[in-house]
Enzyme design. Structure first.
Site, PDB file in Angstrom:
ATOM      1  N   ASP A  23      46.027  37.554  45.149  1.00 33.80           N
ATOM      2  CA  ASP A  23      46.248  38.808  45.880  1.00 33.80           C
ATOM      3  C   ASP A  23      47.716  39.219  45.892  1.00 33.80           C
ATOM      4  O   ASP A  23      48.245  39.654  46.910  1.00 33.80           O
ATOM      5  CB  ASP A  23      45.739  38.694  47.328  1.00 33.80           C
ATOM      6  CG  ASP A  23      44.341  38.146  47.381  1.00 33.80           C
ATOM      7  OD1 ASP A  23      43.501  38.621  46.609  1.00 33.80           O
ATOM      8  OD2 ASP A  23      44.088  37.211  48.168  1.00 33.80           O
ATOM      9  N   LYS A  26      48.532  41.736  41.013  1.00 32.24           N
ATOM     10  CA  LYS A  26      48.449  41.524  39.566  1.00 32.24           C
ATOM     11  C   LYS A  26      47.966  42.780  38.844  1.00 32.24           C
ATOM     12  O   LYS A  26      48.423  43.120  37.761  1.00 32.24           O
ATOM     13  CB  LYS A  26      47.443  40.403  39.331  1.00 32.24           C
ATOM     14  CG  LYS A  26      47.675  39.587  38.137  1.00 32.24           C
ATOM     15  CD  LYS A  26      46.639  38.464  38.015  1.00 32.24           C
ATOM     16  CE  LYS A  26      46.295  37.699  39.243  1.00 32.24           C
ATOM     17  NZ  LYS A  26      45.075  38.128  39.931  1.00 32.24           N
ATOM     18  N   GLY A  50      39.080  40.139  42.864  1.00 32.34           N
ATOM     19  CA  GLY A  50      38.816  41.577  42.974  1.00 32.34           C
ATOM     20  C   GLY A  50      40.079  42.353  42.676  1.00 32.34           C
ATOM     21  O   GLY A  50      41.161  41.932  43.067  1.00 32.34           O
ATOM     22  N   HIS A  51      39.966  43.421  41.913  1.00 31.92           N
ATOM     23  CA  HIS A  51      41.131  44.277  41.719  1.00 31.92           C
ATOM     24  C   HIS A  51      40.732  45.736  41.901  1.00 31.92           C
ATOM     25  O   HIS A  51      39.634  46.137  41.549  1.00 31.92           O
ATOM     26  CB  HIS A  51      41.815  44.035  40.373  1.00 31.92           C
ATOM     27  CG  HIS A  51      40.874  43.997  39.203  1.00 31.92           C
ATOM     28  ND1 HIS A  51      40.395  42.823  38.674  1.00 31.92           N
ATOM     29  CD2 HIS A  51      40.327  44.980  38.480  1.00 31.92           C
ATOM     30  CE1 HIS A  51      39.591  43.103  37.665  1.00 31.92           C
ATOM     31  NE2 HIS A  51      39.532  44.404  37.527  1.00 31.92           N
ATOM     32  N   GLN A 254      42.876  34.803  40.787  1.00 29.70           N
ATOM     33  CA  GLN A 254      43.316  33.886  41.857  1.00 29.70           C
ATOM     34  C   GLN A 254      44.802  33.520  41.680  1.00 29.70           C
ATOM     35  O   GLN A 254      45.565  34.355  41.224  1.00 29.70           O
ATOM     36  CB  GLN A 254      42.437  32.634  41.895  1.00 29.70           C
ATOM     37  CG  GLN A 254      41.086  32.852  42.557  1.00 29.70           C
ATOM     38  CD  GLN A 254      40.025  33.336  41.606  1.00 29.70           C
ATOM     39  OE1 GLN A 254      39.959  32.909  40.477  1.00 29.70           O
ATOM     40  NE2 GLN A 254      39.177  34.233  42.054  1.00 29.70           N
TER      41      GLN A 254
HETATM   42  P1  IMP Z   1      35.621  30.343  45.962  1.00 31.12           P
HETATM   43  O1  IMP Z   1      36.465  30.662  44.777  1.00 31.12           O
HETATM   44  O2  IMP Z   1      34.722  31.477  46.368  1.00 31.12           O
HETATM   45  O3  IMP Z   1      34.876  29.062  45.793  1.00 31.12           O
HETATM   46  O4  IMP Z   1      36.589  30.120  47.237  1.00 31.12           O
HETATM   47  C1  IMP Z   1      37.484  29.010  47.317  1.00 31.12           C
HETATM   48  C2  IMP Z   1      38.804  29.422  47.971  1.00 31.12           C
HETATM   49  O5  IMP Z   1      39.518  30.275  47.094  1.00 31.12           O
HETATM   50  C3  IMP Z   1      38.647  30.200  49.275  1.00 31.12           C
HETATM   51  O6  IMP Z   1      39.697  29.840  50.141  1.00 31.12           O
HETATM   52  C4  IMP Z   1      38.798  31.654  48.848  1.00 31.12           C
HETATM   53  O7  IMP Z   1      39.249  32.479  49.892  1.00 31.12           O
HETATM   54  C5  IMP Z   1      39.838  31.505  47.757  1.00 31.12           C
HETATM   55  N1  IMP Z   1      39.763  32.578  46.754  1.00 31.12           N
HETATM   56  C6  IMP Z   1      38.852  32.725  45.781  1.00 31.12           C
HETATM   57  N2  IMP Z   1      39.108  33.826  45.055  1.00 31.12           N
HETATM   58  C7  IMP Z   1      40.212  34.377  45.550  1.00 31.12           C
HETATM   59  C8  IMP Z   1      41.006  35.522  45.184  1.00 31.12           C
HETATM   60  O8  IMP Z   1      40.721  36.259  44.230  1.00 31.12           O
HETATM   61  N3  IMP Z   1      42.100  35.757  45.956  1.00 31.12           N
HETATM   62  C9  IMP Z   1      42.456  34.950  46.979  1.00 31.12           C
HETATM   63  N4  IMP Z   1      41.758  33.880  47.357  1.00 31.12           N
HETATM   64  C10 IMP Z   1      40.647  33.587  46.646  1.00 31.12           C
END
Ligand code: IMP
Length: 497
Positions: A23, A26, A50-51, A254
């Site tokens: 976040d 990017k 998400g973007h 991420q």
């Molecule tokens: P998962 O990827 O849904 O399994 O989540 C695992 C951890 O990664 C959690 O703390 C989410 O909030 C974090 N996370 C997953 N995708 C993103 C992203 O795109 N931005 C920020 N945090 C993320």
């Protein structure tokens, strides 16, 4: 004034990824570079990312299609690479939106060996999280962990399996065995409820006795197979073939501290969101990358979900608030919080408001904190020194800027390999160990704020001295080299150093 073309001169492969917790803005940087690129490829994560894309003046949040798709009509190739968790329902919906806005989707390529998200992944993710109580990871619930687990336990399905029904059925049956067994121990009403979710076709995949209706899954995925067939290709081979001739842009998802390999467990995602993982996820090697641009939100940080965050404004109070509250409640109850509030929790709230720090995928409140140099030192060790600094304009009104220079360990003796970490110890580089980090007190250096709008700056010289001093201090202290400073959401609000 330099342009993006000065930055990418003599390069053929550029990677954009995040050096924090995701976040970091990017999307805008990828969009700028997409003008230069012939191929734009994603290699990690899934629709947990998400973007925001603006099409015909309307804002949409996209999760899987690379941002370069808006240049599809110019013949640019967009690739969903082998390392991506491919959810066909989500991509089909994204294509539908693009077409309804009169955009073209003629050059989207999906790697045949990308991992396929199946209904059971979403179910397992949600049931597992609800069983974890206080130890929740705070996942996005998109099935990411269970999907990559299947990959490593060798029972996963790939995109290509959608094109071969016999193979799909055989692999699906094998894949479901352990899940059905595990779910048979869960509360049947809870499982049923989870499966009624609209992302699980409102219960279409549910079977009252067998839990999963295999026929329904097979039928749905066969249709997806038909739909996506023209886009499914050996994308790894395609990229490798064009290495050195076409301009290739790799779009990360991420951030480094969420990487399964380099992040701080258990608060991580399940793919390797480092620059290495990104290269591999599109069929390349890290050495193929000519310019690796690591994004750093500057000079503050955010994180979504559970997990350690040593520099969080308001510490526990903030993490609990962000877990239990939402945007509406926050604007009702804390609208008077200011960025210069004496109370640090309220400062964090105000920075969230100014920076619009709300999860793009889940809408959750992003936790806010000060820039953490021990974490940045670690990130640069993995990613290399090049940095894109984003969102400095969010701090325009701050009287003072706190930067965490190091930690002091405050916990009990802790064995870290052959070394005993002791109370009072100074830590400069963040170890990837929650047991140490949760007992670290952040120590701050205080800088005066610049107290003016910076969005009109177009060169480094236009920036206020206070901000330049902070950038220079961080560069010297951690060995960072700034390549781009982003000072607003618009394309023009960018300084190429
Ligand atoms: P998962 O990827 O849904 O399994 O989540 C695992 C951890 O990664 C959690 O703390 C989410 O909030 C974090 N996370 C997953 N995708 C993103 C992203 O795109 N931005 C920020 N945090 C993320």
């Amino acid at each position: 004034m330099k342009t993006i073309y000065d930055l990418v001169e003599f390069t053929k492969v550029v990677a954009v990824f995040c050096n924090q917790w995701g976040d970091t803005g990017k999307g805008k940087i990828v969009d700028l570079l997409a003008e230069w690129a012939d191929i734009i490829a994603r290699g990690t994560g899934g629709n947990n990312a998400g973007h925001t894309m603006v099409i015909n003046g309307k804002k949409y949040i996209f999760h899987l299609i690379p941002s370069g798709i808006l240049r599809d009509s110019m013949g640019k190739i967009n690739i969903i690479g082998n390392g991506v968790a491919f959810n066909p329902a989500v991509v089909q919906e994204e294509i539908r939106i693009l077409l309804s806005e009169d955009m073209t989707v003629n050059n989207l390529m999906i790697a045949l060996n990308a991992h396929l998200v199946l209904p059971q992944h979403l179910v397992m993710d949600r049931v597992r999280e609800s069983n974890l109580g206080d130890n929740k990871i705070g996942t996005t619930g998109k099935g990411i962990g269970p999907l990559y687990t299947d990959h490593y336990t060798r029972v996963g399905l790939t995109v290509n399996d959608m094109l071969n029904k016999d193979v799909f059925v055989r692999k699906l049956r094998r894949n479901l065995v352990d899940k059905i067994r595990l779910l048979s121990f869960a509360d049947p009403e809870m499982v049923k409820l989870v499966m009624q979710h609209h992302e699980l076709k409102n219960g279409d995949y549910y079977h009252p006795r067998k839990i999963f209706d295999i026929d329904s899954i097979v039928e749905t995925y066969a249709k997806y197979g038909e739909y996506f067939k023209p886009m499914i290709r050996d994308a790894d081979a395609y990229i490798r073939k064009h290495l050195g001739s076409k301009n290739i842009l790799l779009e990360g998802a991420q951030g480094l501290h969420l990487s399964i390999d380099y992040g701080i467990h258990p608060g991580v995602t399940s793919s390797d969101s480092s620059v290495e993982g990104l290269a591999k996820g599109v069929g390349l090697k890290e050495r193929d990358i000519d310019l690796a641009l690591g994004i750093v939100k500057f000079p503050y940080m955010t994180r979504v979900g559970e997990g350690v965050f040593p520099t969080e404004f308001g510490g526990k109070e903030s993490s609990v608030w962000c877990r239990d509250s939402n945007q509406k409640r926050e604007s009702e109850e804390l609208s008077s919080a200011g960025v210069n509030d004496k109370n640090e929790f309220r400062r964090g709230v105000a920075i969230r408001q100014v920076g619009q720090e709300f999860g793009a995928t889940t809408g959750r409140l992003r936790r806010t904190g000060r820039l953490d140099l021990p974490l940045l030192r670690f990130a640069l060790q993995i990613s290399g020194p090049n940095a894109v600094l984003t969102k400095a304009d969010i701090m325009d009104e701050c009287d003072k800027i706190e930067i965490c220079t190091h930690y002091i360990y405050q916990g009990p003796d802790y064995q870290y390999g052959n070394y005993t970490v002791k109370k009072g110890e100074k830590i400069l580089v963040a170890p990837q160990d929650t047991n140490i980090l949760k007992n670290c007190k952040a120590v701050y250096e205080m800088f005066p704020g610049w107290k003016c709008s910076i969005s009109d700056a177009r060169t480094m010289n236009d920036l206020p001295q206070e901000l330049k001093d902070i950038i220079e201090y961080v560069e010297k202290t951690v060995g960072m080299e700034t390549k781009i400073v982003s000072i607003g959401p618009d394309r023009g609000e960018t300084i190429i150093v």
